[in-house]
Design a protein around this motif. Structure first.
Motif, PDB file in Angstrom:
ATOM      1  N   ARG A  93      45.031  50.132  57.348  1.00 47.59           N
ATOM      2  CA  ARG A  93      44.533  49.592  56.260  1.00 47.59           C
ATOM      3  C   ARG A  93      44.814  50.774  54.903  1.00 47.59           C
ATOM      4  NH1 ARG A  93      40.454  46.709  54.967  1.00 47.59           N
ATOM      5  NH2 ARG A  93      41.973  46.065  53.610  1.00 47.59           N
ATOM      6  N   ALA A  95      43.754  50.504  51.636  1.00 50.54           N
ATOM      7  CA  ALA A  95      42.776  50.557  50.847  1.00 50.54           C
ATOM      8  C   ALA A  95      41.740  51.748  51.325  1.00 50.54           C
ATOM      9  CB  ALA A  95      41.881  49.365  50.601  1.00 50.54           C
ATOM     10  N   LEU A  98      43.293  55.035  50.226  1.00 50.91           N
ATOM     11  CA  LEU A  98      42.922  55.405  48.811  1.00 50.91           C
ATOM     12  C   LEU A  98      41.733  55.736  48.581  1.00 50.91           C
ATOM     13  CD1 LEU A  98      43.419  53.893  45.520  1.00 50.91           C
ATOM     14  CD2 LEU A  98      44.807  55.763  46.613  1.00 50.91           C
ATOM     15  N   ARG A 116      47.322  52.825  38.343  1.00 56.00           N
ATOM     16  CA  ARG A 116      47.366  51.642  37.856  1.00 56.00           C
ATOM     17  C   ARG A 116      48.746  50.798  37.585  1.00 56.00           C
ATOM     18  NH1 ARG A 116      43.147  49.528  35.666  1.00 56.00           N
ATOM     19  NH2 ARG A 116      41.791  51.403  35.439  1.00 56.00           N
ATOM     20  N   ILE A 119      49.887  49.348  40.726  1.00 55.41           N
ATOM     21  CA  ILE A 119      49.038  48.271  41.142  1.00 55.41           C
ATOM     22  C   ILE A 119      49.682  47.144  40.369  1.00 55.41           C
ATOM     23  CG2 ILE A 119      46.916  47.079  41.163  1.00 55.41           C
ATOM     24  CD1 ILE A 119      46.847  49.236  43.135  1.00 55.41           C
ATOM     25  N   ILE A 122      52.976  45.903  41.713  1.00 57.15           N
ATOM     26  CA  ILE A 122      52.953  45.276  42.938  1.00 57.15           C
ATOM     27  C   ILE A 122      52.333  43.964  42.494  1.00 57.15           C
ATOM     28  CG2 ILE A 122      51.555  45.306  45.152  1.00 57.15           C
ATOM     29  CD1 ILE A 122      51.399  48.343  44.796  1.00 57.15           C
TER      30      ILE A 122
ATOM     31  N   PHE B 101      53.944  53.557  49.616  1.00 55.02           N
ATOM     32  CA  PHE B 101      53.231  52.356  50.086  1.00 55.02           C
ATOM     33  C   PHE B 101      53.745  50.953  49.484  1.00 55.02           C
ATOM     34  CE2 PHE B 101      50.165  55.203  52.102  1.00 55.02           C
ATOM     35  CZ  PHE B 101      50.713  54.956  53.587  1.00 55.02           C
ATOM     36  N   SER B 102      53.783  51.247  48.281  1.00 56.96           N
ATOM     37  CA  SER B 102      53.854  50.079  47.367  1.00 56.96           C
ATOM     38  C   SER B 102      55.261  49.667  47.498  1.00 56.96           C
ATOM     39  CB  SER B 102      53.871  50.383  45.844  1.00 56.96           C
ATOM     40  OG  SER B 102      54.907  50.858  45.378  1.00 56.96           O
ATOM     41  N   LYS B 106      53.410  46.198  53.418  1.00 52.26           N
ATOM     42  CA  LYS B 106      53.335  44.916  52.944  1.00 52.26           C
ATOM     43  C   LYS B 106      51.711  44.992  52.857  1.00 52.26           C
ATOM     44  CE  LYS B 106      53.116  45.690  57.152  1.00 52.26           C
ATOM     45  NZ  LYS B 106      53.182  46.912  57.038  1.00 52.26           N
ATOM     46  N   LEU B 107      51.382  44.799  51.215  1.00 51.24           N
ATOM     47  CA  LEU B 107      49.989  45.049  50.786  1.00 51.24           C
ATOM     48  C   LEU B 107      49.760  43.540  50.700  1.00 51.24           C
ATOM     49  CD1 LEU B 107      49.964  47.807  48.085  1.00 51.24           C
ATOM     50  CD2 LEU B 107      49.530  48.011  50.600  1.00 51.24           C
ATOM     51  N   ASP B 109      46.841  40.517  49.378  1.00 54.48           N
ATOM     52  CA  ASP B 109      46.368  40.226  48.320  1.00 54.48           C
ATOM     53  C   ASP B 109      45.119  41.294  48.271  1.00 54.48           C
ATOM     54  OD1 ASP B 109      48.192  38.701  47.488  1.00 54.48           O
ATOM     55  OD2 ASP B 109      47.227  36.620  47.778  1.00 54.48           O
ATOM     56  N   LYS B 110      44.180  41.092  49.459  1.00 52.72           N
ATOM     57  CA  LYS B 110      43.006  41.563  49.395  1.00 52.72           C
ATOM     58  C   LYS B 110      43.259  43.184  49.306  1.00 52.72           C
ATOM     59  CE  LYS B 110      38.878  41.546  52.542  1.00 52.72           C
ATOM     60  NZ  LYS B 110      39.260  42.788  53.200  1.00 52.72           N
ATOM     61  N   ASP B 111      44.360  43.751  49.763  1.00 51.87           N
ATOM     62  CA  ASP B 111      44.674  45.093  49.579  1.00 51.87           C
ATOM     63  C   ASP B 111      44.695  45.580  48.155  1.00 51.87           C
ATOM     64  OD1 ASP B 111      44.529  46.129  52.131  1.00 51.87           O
ATOM     65  OD2 ASP B 111      46.781  45.472  52.526  1.00 51.87           O
ATOM     66  N   ILE B 112      45.578  44.670  47.275  1.00 52.33           N
ATOM     67  CA  ILE B 112      45.643  44.816  46.112  1.00 52.33           C
ATOM     68  C   ILE B 112      44.442  44.596  45.066  1.00 52.33           C
ATOM     69  CG2 ILE B 112      46.928  44.019  43.930  1.00 52.33           C
ATOM     70  CD1 ILE B 112      49.209  42.884  45.962  1.00 52.33           C
ATOM     71  N   GLU B 114      41.245  45.306  46.327  1.00 57.02           N
ATOM     72  CA  GLU B 114      40.743  46.419  46.773  1.00 57.02           C
ATOM     73  C   GLU B 114      41.198  47.544  45.781  1.00 57.02           C
ATOM     74  OE1 GLU B 114      38.612  46.656  50.901  1.00 57.02           O
ATOM     75  OE2 GLU B 114      40.903  46.139  50.994  1.00 57.02           O
ATOM     76  N   LEU B 115      42.483  47.666  45.948  1.00 58.52           N
ATOM     77  CA  LEU B 115      42.988  49.000  44.992  1.00 58.52           C
ATOM     78  C   LEU B 115      42.780  48.801  43.531  1.00 58.52           C
ATOM     79  CD1 LEU B 115      46.506  49.423  46.850  1.00 58.52           C
ATOM     80  CD2 LEU B 115      44.426  50.779  47.318  1.00 58.52           C
ATOM     81  N   ARG B 116      42.676  47.737  43.037  1.00 57.59           N
ATOM     82  CA  ARG B 116      42.571  47.560  41.720  1.00 57.59           C
ATOM     83  C   ARG B 116      41.022  47.945  41.452  1.00 57.59           C
ATOM     84  NH1 ARG B 116      45.278  45.628  37.875  1.00 57.59           N
ATOM     85  NH2 ARG B 116      46.724  44.057  38.978  1.00 57.59           N
ATOM     86  N   LEU B 118      39.343  49.991  43.185  1.00 57.48           N
ATOM     87  CA  LEU B 118      38.916  51.357  43.430  1.00 57.48           C
ATOM     88  C   LEU B 118      39.766  52.158  41.989  1.00 57.48           C
ATOM     89  CD1 LEU B 118      40.263  51.774  46.936  1.00 57.48           C
ATOM     90  CD2 LEU B 118      38.188  52.751  45.864  1.00 57.48           C
ATOM     91  N   ILE B 119      40.882  51.536  41.384  1.00 62.95           N
ATOM     92  CA  ILE B 119      41.192  52.426  40.234  1.00 62.95           C
ATOM     93  C   ILE B 119      40.226  52.212  39.185  1.00 62.95           C
ATOM     94  CG2 ILE B 119      43.170  52.485  38.763  1.00 62.95           C
ATOM     95  CD1 ILE B 119      44.357  53.195  41.383  1.00 62.95           C
TER      96      ILE B 119
END
Lengths: 127, 127
Positions: A93, A95, A98, A116, A119, A122, B101-102, B106-107, B109-112, B114-116, B118-119
């Motif tokens: 995973r 996330a 990161l 940012r 993201i 993406i 990775f981007s 394949k990320l 929606d949940k990954d995205i 979560e990443l957001r 996090l940022i």
DNA sequence: AATATTAAATTACACGTGTAATCTTTTGAG
DNA sequence: CTCAAAAGATTACACGTGTAATTTAATATT
């Protein structure tokens, strides 16, 4: 039936780096470019041969010498290594990876801005 | 003196994973937990011993048996591995890794999402 | 053409790792 | 107290990798 993507060792990747930087190059040029490593010329030639065996590079005759060029791209290699880390260490995973970096690596403002932007990019592509 | 942080092999990390999940545990429990790997009991005990040698685990006597517990934490290990990838493959910079990775992973929606999150968290903490 | 260079191919060798088998020691069963 | 079972320690062995040295083959020089 041949290897999908050859797997490169650490030492080998440093030889690849020279060819990723510029190709094609002769073994002599490659040896010169790796002068900083302290490796013996013989060592570098061995690595080149192993890369040939793995079909990570190709050698085209040029007179009495060969000119080497990469068959495995830096991007392909980065993909392999990244995926390997992700699977081995983070359960596949992104996330958590990161999250880990966010806690343990110093991210510069620039890093954060880049992240940012990434993201956002993406996200836009995903919809 | 002694090793700052022991470096763990891939097979060894799977044994560590059992102890990270729950510790302390006896070797018998560890063997049981690794039944799915197809490894022979002897193999697992060898790995345990190597981890002892590397001081990645400690063994405390409990009657006739030992109880093992991790000395190297999962987080420490993840840090080592991540830093190694970063340095070896991405020149030590985080953004290129994520950019990679981007483009290539394949990320979900949940990954995205979560990443957001996090940022945002990182960003808030940074200011 | 015979020989000297030199690049490339082959061989070497120690050490780590994956994967166990064997040996030793401890302890519970009789 | 003796013996068997089991946990742990020691030894094994092939393969990959880092690191080269040696051998072979091709080419340039005399």
């Amino acid at each position: 039936m041949n290897d999908a993507t050859p797997s490169i060792t650490d030492a080998e990747s440093q030889v690849m780096a020279v060819l990723w930087d510029q190709a094609p190059r002769s073994s002599e040029e490659i040896v010169a470019a790796l002068a900083g490593t302290g490796w013996h010329e013989k060592t570098i030639r061995t690595l080149l041969n192993r890369l040939l065996g793995k079909q990570a590079v190709a050698a085209d005759r040029d007179g009495r010498r060969y000119l080497y060029r990469p068959l495995l791209s830096r991007e392909q290699w980065q993909s392999q290594e990244s995926r390997s880390l992700l699977d081995r260490v983070f359960g596949g995973r992104v996330a958590p990876l990161l999250a880990h970096f966010s806690r343990h690596e110093k991210l510069s403002d620039k890093d954060i801005a880049e992240l940012r932007a990434l993201i956002d990019a993406i996200d836009r592509k995903a919809r």
